[in-house]
Design an enzyme around this catalytic site. Sequence first.
Site, mmCIF file in Angstrom:
data_model
loop_
_atom_site.group_PDB
_atom_site.id
_atom_site.type_symbol
_atom_site.label_atom_id
_atom_site.label_comp_id
_atom_site.label_asym_id
_atom_site.label_seq_id
_atom_site.Cartn_x
_atom_site.Cartn_y
_atom_site.Cartn_z
ATOM 1 N N LYS A 20 6.222 37.488 -0.447
ATOM 2 C CA LYS A 20 4.884 38.040 -0.644
ATOM 3 C C LYS A 20 4.023 36.947 -1.269
ATOM 4 O O LYS A 20 4.253 36.544 -2.405
ATOM 5 C CB LYS A 20 4.937 39.275 -1.540
ATOM 6 C CG LYS A 20 3.635 40.050 -1.587
ATOM 7 C CD LYS A 20 3.805 41.347 -2.361
ATOM 8 C CE LYS A 20 2.536 42.186 -2.309
ATOM 9 N NZ LYS A 20 1.385 41.474 -2.902
ATOM 10 N N ASP A 22 1.001 35.057 -2.996
ATOM 11 C CA ASP A 22 0.139 35.466 -4.101
ATOM 12 C C ASP A 22 -1.231 34.809 -3.985
ATOM 13 O O ASP A 22 -1.446 33.690 -4.454
ATOM 14 C CB ASP A 22 0.815 35.063 -5.420
ATOM 15 C CG ASP A 22 0.319 35.872 -6.591
ATOM 16 O OD1 ASP A 22 -0.505 36.772 -6.384
ATOM 17 O OD2 ASP A 22 0.769 35.614 -7.726
ATOM 18 N N GLU A 154 5.886 36.287 -6.438
ATOM 19 C CA GLU A 154 5.266 37.591 -6.689
ATOM 20 C C GLU A 154 6.129 38.736 -6.191
ATOM 21 O O GLU A 154 6.184 39.805 -6.799
ATOM 22 C CB GLU A 154 3.897 37.656 -6.010
ATOM 23 C CG GLU A 154 3.174 38.976 -6.260
ATOM 24 C CD GLU A 154 1.960 39.148 -5.365
ATOM 25 O OE1 GLU A 154 1.191 40.090 -5.603
ATOM 26 O OE2 GLU A 154 1.782 38.355 -4.426
#
Length: 301
Positions: A20, A22, A154
Amino acid sequence: MLATPWPQPFSHDDWLFEEKVDGFRMLLYWDGSRVELRSRSGRDVTALYPELVAFSAPRPCVLDGEVVVRDADGIPRFELMQHRTGVPSAGSTLDEYAVEFVAFDVLYDDGDITGQGIEDRRRHLEAVGHLAVSSVVEGDGESLWREVEDRGLEGMMAKRRGSAYTSGRRADTWRKIARTLAVRVVVGGFTLGDGGRSSTFGSLQVGLWRGDALQWVGSVGTGFSDSTLVAIRSALDEQVTEVSPFHSDPDLPEGVRWVEPSLVAMVGIKEWTRHDRMRAPRFLGFTDDEPAGITWESERL
């Protein structure tokens, strides 16, 4: 397309997993001659990121991804993106905080391909060339999660094989597993600081829209640099109002200075408490989201 928060990492052959990233979610439009960047709220932000306008592709396309700034270790950091936005920050130069567009999906490749499965869209994406593309792990999400924890990333995304791209919807075929839960909140006031913060502020009072007023969800008093404290206080002073934007709440601190609810902050929390308060909130930065869209339904999942 939005992802459904998921409580823990998992592995399954029917799923693809990726880091994921960021940063700021963007759609990149290439019409064959020029680039246009639009934020999650639909605002044209192309002028904010001049280093990205040199992008080109063999044919018109629309890409979904994140605009990021990497730290010295090459890891995208949301906090660093604050130096490239119009919200309060410490100020910087383009060279110090150069951005990069990391693509993870494609909606249009000389035609609408949102109905194709994620694997087919990935093949289209990898054929675009000349851009950073998120890497994918097939099936073994738990091994990727160990890397997420080791590198302090993240979180992780999980996407079901064969799933289409459903624009504007939150779908179970995309799942986000966060190492720290990141939520967007609307700033509705602040408390005065003391000691070293006597000239700035103590904490931001934040909430989520529920009906025509904010529901207070807590105070955010950590995560600020000295220069950010000064910049934010200056912005808050311009928005002071006599009227509270919050629903009445006995737990609201005394002596709050109310502000017009126009700033949206990203806050990292450990969890939501059973009383609907943020646990251990830490300021991460501001976003360019429209405050009206930061609702109880959109964030308290």
